[in-house]
Structures are given as structure tokens and as C-alpha cells.
Write a protein that holds these residues in place. Structure first.
Motif, short mmCIF file in Angstrom:
data_model
loop_
_atom_site.label_atom_id
_atom_site.label_comp_id
_atom_site.label_asym_id
_atom_site.label_seq_id
_atom_site.Cartn_x
_atom_site.Cartn_y
_atom_site.Cartn_z
N SER A 1 1.73 10.25 9.56
CA SER A 1 0.38 9.62 9.19
C SER A 1 0.40 8.09 9.18
O SER A 1 1.65 7.71 9.00
CB SER A 1 0.35 10.04 7.62
N TYR A 2 -0.59 7.56 9.27
CA TYR A 2 -0.70 6.03 9.38
C TYR A 2 -0.97 5.26 8.38
O TYR A 2 -1.14 4.22 8.21
CB TYR A 2 -1.15 5.59 10.74
N THR B 1 -1.43 6.44 1.02
CA THR B 1 -2.69 6.55 0.23
C THR B 1 -2.44 7.00 -1.22
O THR B 1 -1.47 7.84 -1.51
CB THR B 1 -3.77 7.67 0.80
N GLN C 1 -5.58 2.50 0.28
CA GLN C 1 -4.80 2.74 1.40
C GLN C 1 -4.29 1.74 2.16
O GLN C 1 -4.80 0.77 2.29
CB GLN C 1 -5.71 3.85 2.41
#
Length: 130
Positions: free
Chosen positions: A2-3, A6, A94
Motif C-alpha cells: 500500500s502506498y 491511514t 493519510q
């Protein structure tokens, strides 16, 4: 991978933006830019969007080290942090995971910079969530 890193907070996005600024500051980041996507898209396109703010966060010593390691890395700076509404009483915060930088660059010295930036951004998010 995942970039994004969050977290979800049970607070409105406007007060959350100020809390995010303070948490980033505690980790050595300043906010260089603030883009209110909701206002911009409404003004330019007449469309509606939930509250959505992009903060361009910079830690000058880390940015310097990153640019020394790879001059092209400026294309990925500053570290973007998004605060956006997630329902009536919640906000998502995020941050771009700095580990993305090492996937896009062959510069070996960038790994240590990304590791430290990740640690600092994670600490800021952890401070916000508890």
C-alpha cells in the motif's frame, strides 16, 4: 504494498487539520503547502467534494538528504498528508508511505532517509490516534 499510511479519527476534518499540523511539527515537519481540494474543485469545476485538504509536509534535514541521494527525488517531495471527511463525524488522515521512494529510485542512500521519514510520519499518526 500500500502506498498510504491511514488512520481514522472521530472528529471533524477542520479541527483534525490543526491537530495534524501540530503532530507533524512535533516530528520536525513543517507544512509548506495547503490545498483545499473541496474549494478548488468547486470554484474551478462547480463540483461538490467532501472536505479534502492536502498538506505538503517537509522535514528540511530529510529533504536535503533525499535530494543529495537522488536529485530526481524532488518530483516526489514534499511528503503529502491528506485529511478528508469520512462521514459526518470522522476524518481520514493519510500520509504517503516514504517507502514508495525507495521503490522508484535506485539510490542506495535513499533507504535510510525513507526509513526515518516513515518512522517520523508513523509517530505523528500514532500521536493523533492515541
Amino acid at each position: 504494498m500500500s502506498y498510504a499510511m491511514t488512520i481514522r479519527l472521530y472528529a471533524g476534518s477542520t479541527p483534525t487539520v490543526e491537530r495534524v499540523r501540530a503532530a507533524l511539527k512535533d516530528q520536525g515537519f513543517g507544512v509548506l503547502t495547503e490545498i483545499d481540494m473541496r474549494a478548488t474543485l468547486h470554484e474551478k469545476l462547480g463540483v461538490e467534494l467532501e472536505e479534502y485538504v492536502i498538506l505538503g509536509a517537509c522535514n528540511p534535514p530529510l529533504a536535503h538528504r533525499a535530494v543529495q541521494a537522488d536529485r530526481n527525488i524532488g518530483l516526489l517531495l514534499p511528503c503529502n498528508v491528506v485529511v478528508r471527511a469520512d462521514g459526518p463525524d470522522a476524518a481520514l488522515v493519510q500520509a504517503l508511505d516514504p517507502q514508495v521512494l525507495v521503490q522508484l529510485s535506485d539510490a542506495a542512500d535513499l533507504r535510510a532517509v525513507a526509513d526515518e521519514a516513515t518512522r517520523r510520519l508513523r509517530a505523528a499518526l500514532d500521536a493523533l490516534s492515541g
